[in-house]
Design a protein around this motif. Structure first.
Motif, short mmCIF file in Angstrom:
data_model
loop_
_atom_site.label_atom_id
_atom_site.label_comp_id
_atom_site.label_asym_id
_atom_site.label_seq_id
_atom_site.Cartn_x
_atom_site.Cartn_y
_atom_site.Cartn_z
N VAL A 64 46.84 9.59 31.22
CA VAL A 64 46.53 9.83 29.81
C VAL A 64 47.85 9.90 29.05
O VAL A 64 48.68 10.79 29.30
CB VAL A 64 45.72 11.12 29.61
N ILE A 65 48.04 8.97 28.14
CA ILE A 65 49.24 8.92 27.31
C ILE A 65 48.85 9.43 25.94
O ILE A 65 48.03 8.82 25.26
CB ILE A 65 49.80 7.48 27.23
N LEU A 66 49.43 10.54 25.54
CA LEU A 66 49.02 11.22 24.30
C LEU A 66 50.24 11.56 23.47
O LEU A 66 51.13 12.28 23.92
CB LEU A 66 48.24 12.50 24.64
N GLU A 67 50.28 11.01 22.27
CA GLU A 67 51.30 11.38 21.30
C GLU A 67 50.60 11.98 20.09
O GLU A 67 49.66 11.39 19.55
CB GLU A 67 52.10 10.14 20.87
N VAL A 83 38.22 15.00 22.58
CA VAL A 83 38.23 13.71 23.29
C VAL A 83 38.63 13.94 24.75
O VAL A 83 38.04 13.35 25.67
CB VAL A 83 39.18 12.71 22.61
N LEU A 84 39.61 14.81 24.99
CA LEU A 84 40.02 15.09 26.36
C LEU A 84 38.90 15.74 27.17
O LEU A 84 38.76 15.46 28.37
CB LEU A 84 41.26 15.97 26.37
N GLN A 299 32.22 12.71 13.71
CA GLN A 299 32.40 11.73 14.78
C GLN A 299 32.21 12.43 16.11
O GLN A 299 32.64 13.59 16.27
CB GLN A 299 33.75 11.03 14.69
N ASN A 300 31.54 11.76 17.04
CA ASN A 300 31.21 12.37 18.33
C ASN A 300 32.42 12.23 19.25
O ASN A 300 32.56 11.26 19.98
CB ASN A 300 29.98 11.70 18.93
N MET A 301 33.30 13.22 19.19
CA MET A 301 34.59 13.11 19.88
C MET A 301 34.44 13.14 21.40
O MET A 301 35.13 12.41 22.12
CB MET A 301 35.51 14.22 19.39
N GLN A 302 33.53 13.96 21.91
CA GLN A 302 33.34 13.97 23.36
C GLN A 302 32.73 12.66 23.84
O GLN A 302 33.10 12.15 24.91
CB GLN A 302 32.46 15.15 23.76
N ALA A 303 31.83 12.07 23.04
CA ALA A 303 31.25 10.78 23.41
C ALA A 303 32.33 9.70 23.45
O ALA A 303 32.27 8.77 24.28
CB ALA A 303 30.14 10.40 22.44
N ILE A 304 33.30 9.78 22.56
CA ILE A 304 34.41 8.82 22.57
C ILE A 304 35.17 8.92 23.89
O ILE A 304 35.49 7.91 24.52
CB ILE A 304 35.34 9.08 21.37
N GLY A 305 35.46 10.15 24.32
CA GLY A 305 36.17 10.33 25.58
C GLY A 305 35.38 9.83 26.77
O GLY A 305 35.92 9.16 27.67
N GLU A 306 34.08 10.13 26.80
CA GLU A 306 33.24 9.67 27.91
C GLU A 306 33.15 8.15 27.92
O GLU A 306 33.22 7.52 28.99
CB GLU A 306 31.85 10.29 27.79
N ALA A 307 33.00 7.54 26.75
CA ALA A 307 32.92 6.09 26.67
C ALA A 307 34.22 5.44 27.13
O ALA A 307 34.21 4.38 27.78
CB ALA A 307 32.58 5.66 25.25
N ALA A 308 35.34 6.05 26.80
CA ALA A 308 36.64 5.51 27.22
C ALA A 308 36.76 5.53 28.74
O ALA A 308 37.26 4.58 29.35
CB ALA A 308 37.77 6.31 26.58
#
Length: 355
Positions: A64-67, A83-84, A299-308
């Motif tokens: 996980v690259i996070l800036e 998201v994480l 925005q569904n932030m957890q869904a974004i993380g799961e989809a990623a």
């Protein structure tokens, strides 16, 4: 910890036979396999991650690259946190662990150089998820050009093995403008996110496109840029409210900037929503707790993380497949900060430059 050599000694077979039994090889008889598996279970045997990697040529680790942006502590913004959480759940369900890359510092064992590719290679990750990295970062280009499967959160990384997951930012911004126009507002300003980022650029585009569709003017002095954090929202709102003809409504491209806008309005004695309606973007937990509670684009932030996580896993499993490019829908959540309806005077007052 129990080793594979101990299992072999206790069952009276070779290490190779134990290995084949643990991996389900048909070359081992059912009786022998059961004896080995029963003993492994009784002794809580856990296969060595290093050994698994040598056999499968996979580490089952995702980098996980996070800036988080200059001047902002890591993970301060709730978007990254949520998201994480989704990424952790999604990756864990698929059998992957996450490795959050540390910030680059001189003397870190990499010669003090900034290299995502070197870090990924050092840890042998199977793929990478990228958040918050500047799109013109040369080291990011080297990473995506290497062929390592990558998924960008809110960023189109552009590599042949790079996909992305992001919210429907344009439509989300447009829904905020529609909501304010339906309440009677004509002078609608925005505090955009950094236009060098995909969310910042798309939310600004959605705002401008919806103004045009509704026949409302797009005034240059009603468009200011922030950085998604509260201090820039506060500063920008003070500038907007000090205009000769201030806006009656404000769309902030993040909830933290909207929170800064609420603070600025309070300092200047501007009533929200009576004198200024405010809409944010994200729907972080704070949005429902502040006063007045914040109307926002969820925005569904957890869904974004799961989809990623799912998109990255598919790229790892299917090297020839096209990368996923996914948009997650948004929803408008109406709360107190936008009010029920603008005053009749405000509804009838023309915007500057409008007959």
């Amino acid at each position: 910890m129990t080793t594979i050599q101990e299992l072999a000694a206790k069952t009276g077979v070779s290490v190779a036979t134990v290995s084949r039994a643990l991996n389900g090889s048909p070359e081992v008889s059912a009786v022998t396999r059961k004896r080995i598996l029963d003993l492994a279970r009784d002794l809580d045997y856990t296969p060595s991650a290093a050994a698994r990697t040598l056999v499968s040529r996979r580490s089952h680790v995702v980098g996980v690259i996070l800036e988080t942006g200059a001047g902002h502590p890591d993970l301060l913004h709730p978007f990254f946190q949520q998201v994480l959480v989704g990424l952790k759940h999604g990756a864990g369900a698929l059998g992957y662990d996450l490795l959050l890359f540390a910030s680059e510092h001189p003397g870190n064992g990499f010669g003090g150089t900034h290299s995502y590719l070197r870090r990924a290679g050092h840890h042998g990750v199977d793929g990478a998820v990228v958040m918050g990295v500047e799109p013109d970062d040369e080291e990011l280009s080297k990473l995506t050009a290497s062929g390592l499967p990558c998924v960008g959160i809110d960023a189109d990384l552009g590599g042949i093995r790079s996909g992305f997951v992001m919210s429907e930012n344009r439509e989300g911004a447009a829904s905020a403008v529609r909501h304010l126009q339906e309440l009677g507002h004509r002078r609608i300003a925005t505090i955009a996110g950094p236009t060098s980022t995909r969310p910042g650029a798309d939310r600004l585009a959605g705002y401008l496109e919806e103004l045009e569709r509704l026949g409302l003017p797009a005034r240059d002095d009603y468009v200011l840029e922030g950085d998604f954090y509260d201090e820039t929202g506060h500063a920008a709102t003070r500038r907007l409210l000090e205009l000769a003809e201030p806006p009656t409504a404000l769309f902030a491209a993040s909830d933290l900037m909207a929170a800064g806008a609420l603070r600025a309005a309070h300092e200047l004695g501007i009533a929200v929503p009576g004198d200024l309606a405010i809409v944010g973007f994200d729907d972080i937990a704070l949005a429902a707790l502040i006063q007045p509670s914040l109307t926002t684009v969820r925005q569904n932030m957890q869904a974004i993380g799961e989809a990623a996580a799912k998109a990255l896993s598919r790229m790892i499993d299917e090297p020839t497949s096209a990368p996923d490019r996914l948009y997650v829908p948004t929803d408008l959540v109406v709360r107190a900060s936008s009010g029920a309806r603008a005053s009749r005077e405000r509804m009838l007052a023309p915007a500057k430059g409008v007959e």
